[in-house]
Design a protein around this motif. Structure first.
Motif, PDB file in Angstrom:
ATOM      1  N   VAL A  18     -24.152 140.843 117.065  1.00  0.00           N
ATOM      2  CA  VAL A  18     -24.960 141.733 116.215  1.00  0.00           C
ATOM      3  C   VAL A  18     -26.275 142.078 116.892  1.00  0.00           C
ATOM      4  CG1 VAL A  18     -26.123 141.951 113.982  1.00  0.00           C
ATOM      5  CG2 VAL A  18     -23.851 140.904 114.115  1.00  0.00           C
TER       6      VAL A  18
ATOM      7  N   PRO B 269     -19.470 148.135 112.579  1.00  0.00           N
ATOM      8  CA  PRO B 269     -20.402 148.006 113.701  1.00  0.00           C
ATOM      9  C   PRO B 269     -21.251 149.253 113.948  1.00  0.00           C
ATOM     10  CG  PRO B 269     -18.259 147.143 114.288  1.00  0.00           C
ATOM     11  CD  PRO B 269     -18.083 147.817 112.965  1.00  0.00           C
TER      12      PRO B 269
ATOM     13  N   VAL C 119     -19.332 141.979 111.292  1.00  0.00           N
ATOM     14  CA  VAL C 119     -20.368 142.861 110.760  1.00  0.00           C
ATOM     15  C   VAL C 119     -20.234 143.015 109.247  1.00  0.00           C
ATOM     16  CG1 VAL C 119     -21.291 145.209 110.805  1.00  0.00           C
ATOM     17  CG2 VAL C 119     -20.635 144.081 112.946  1.00  0.00           C
TER      18      VAL C 119
END
Length: 324
Positions: A149, A269, A254
């Motif tokens: 991330v 994402p 995510v």
């Protein structure tokens, strides 16, 4: 006879996919999208007794799109299908598979004009703080998820680019990473110190654990090529079984990270890519610099983020200005 003509249509589609994969150098993700759309077309045609490319007239193609609309498919999906079949029939006419291009006059609704989802800087910080807390246990999966991330947001890269990164592509001294974008175009993008810290922790304490897990699952008697196939090889990010991390796994990471945040919209994402681009423009970054960072071939593609940034500015104005 029906099976024979059916095969001819399937063969034409396969030849087209080979063409876009090799001659045009399109990404595997784009090729898969073409394949999925054209598989749906072949199935639709077969149901109507159409087994050859010559049977794909304009009316049949219009019926295919109309059927998709009646089944409630999104306008963006129908627009993509229209684009896929137009690419296929154009290739077929140029190579002599078809005498004319039946989809040249095919029209479909334009895709949704909804702006991409963007989360605030405070929300990004909250997400990353949560992932950092999990990574504090030194669980290899948690260390990986934090690094994933951090890099998605810091470098504003596509998920397909992220999973294709090898360890040697990362220059931790210069804070850059080399990625392979759409059309096989390579670019080098920067990332910041928080992403470097997360990558350092992953490479030093997380990745070796998952790499060893893959090696332990492979019998010693297996040939070297089998061991290489089961392991992630030189991949930067590994899955829980030690193989190269896949796109679906990143989507799950995510989605979990964003599930508690308020607001509607996609939770994939690309949210971090959209968010990073918007935050850069909010901070005064030059539009062409953002275009280069994102790897957009056209400045027009990047300009959508100026609309997102303006929308955010108007919202702040309405809520904060006393005479708004």
């Amino acid at each position: 006879m029906a099976e024979q003509t059916d095969a001819r249509l399937v063969a034409a589609v396969e030849s087209f996919l080979d063409h876009v994969r090799s001659a045009r150098g399109l990404s595997e993700q784009t090729v898969r999208a073409y394949a999925n759309d054209l598989d749906q077309l072949v199935e639709f045609a077969a149901q109507r007794g159409i087994g050859t490319t010559t049977g794909l007239g304009l009316e049949a193609l219009r019926d295919w799109l109309w059927d998709a609309d009646q089944r409630g498919l999104a306008r963006s999906t129908i627009a993509r299908r229209s684009s896929s079949v137009r690419a296929f029939t154009r290739w077929a006419s140029e190579t002599g598979v078809l005498d004319t291009d039946p989809a040249a006059r095919l029209r479909a609704p334009k895709g949704s004009a909804h702006l991409p989802r963007v989360v605030s800087t405070d929300q990004v910080r909250s997400v990353l703080d949560g992932l950092t807390d999990r990574a504090g246990t030194d669980d290899p999966g948690a260390l990986r998820d934090l690094a994933v991330v951090e890099l998605l947001y810091a470098a504003a890269i596509r998920v397909s680019e992220l999973v294709g990164i090898d360890v040697e592509d990362v220059d931790r001294s210069r804070l850059t990473v080399r990625v392979l974008g759409k059309g096989g175009k390579e670019r080098v993008v920067p990332f910041g110190l928080p992403a470097k810290d997360a990558l350092d922790a992953w490479l030093e304490r997380g990745r070796p654990v998952l790499a060893a897990r893959a090696a332990a699952q492979t019998p010693d008697r297996s040939p070297g090529q089998v061991r290489a196939r089961r392991s992630g090889g030189d991949a930067l990010f590994l899955g829980d079984r030690g193989g190269r991390l896949g796109v679906r796994s990143v989507y799950r990471v995510v989605a979990r990270a964003l599930e508690d945040l308020p607001g509607a919209g996609p939770s994939g994402p690309h949210t971090f890519r959209h968010t990073a681009a918007t935050h850069l423009l909010d901070g005064g970054a030059d539009l062409r610099a953002v275009q280069e960072l994102l790897g957009h071939a056209s400045l027009g593609t990047t300009q959508i983020y100026t609309h997102v940034s303006s929308a955010r500015l108007r919202e702040v104005y309405r809520t904060a200005h006393p005479r708004a």
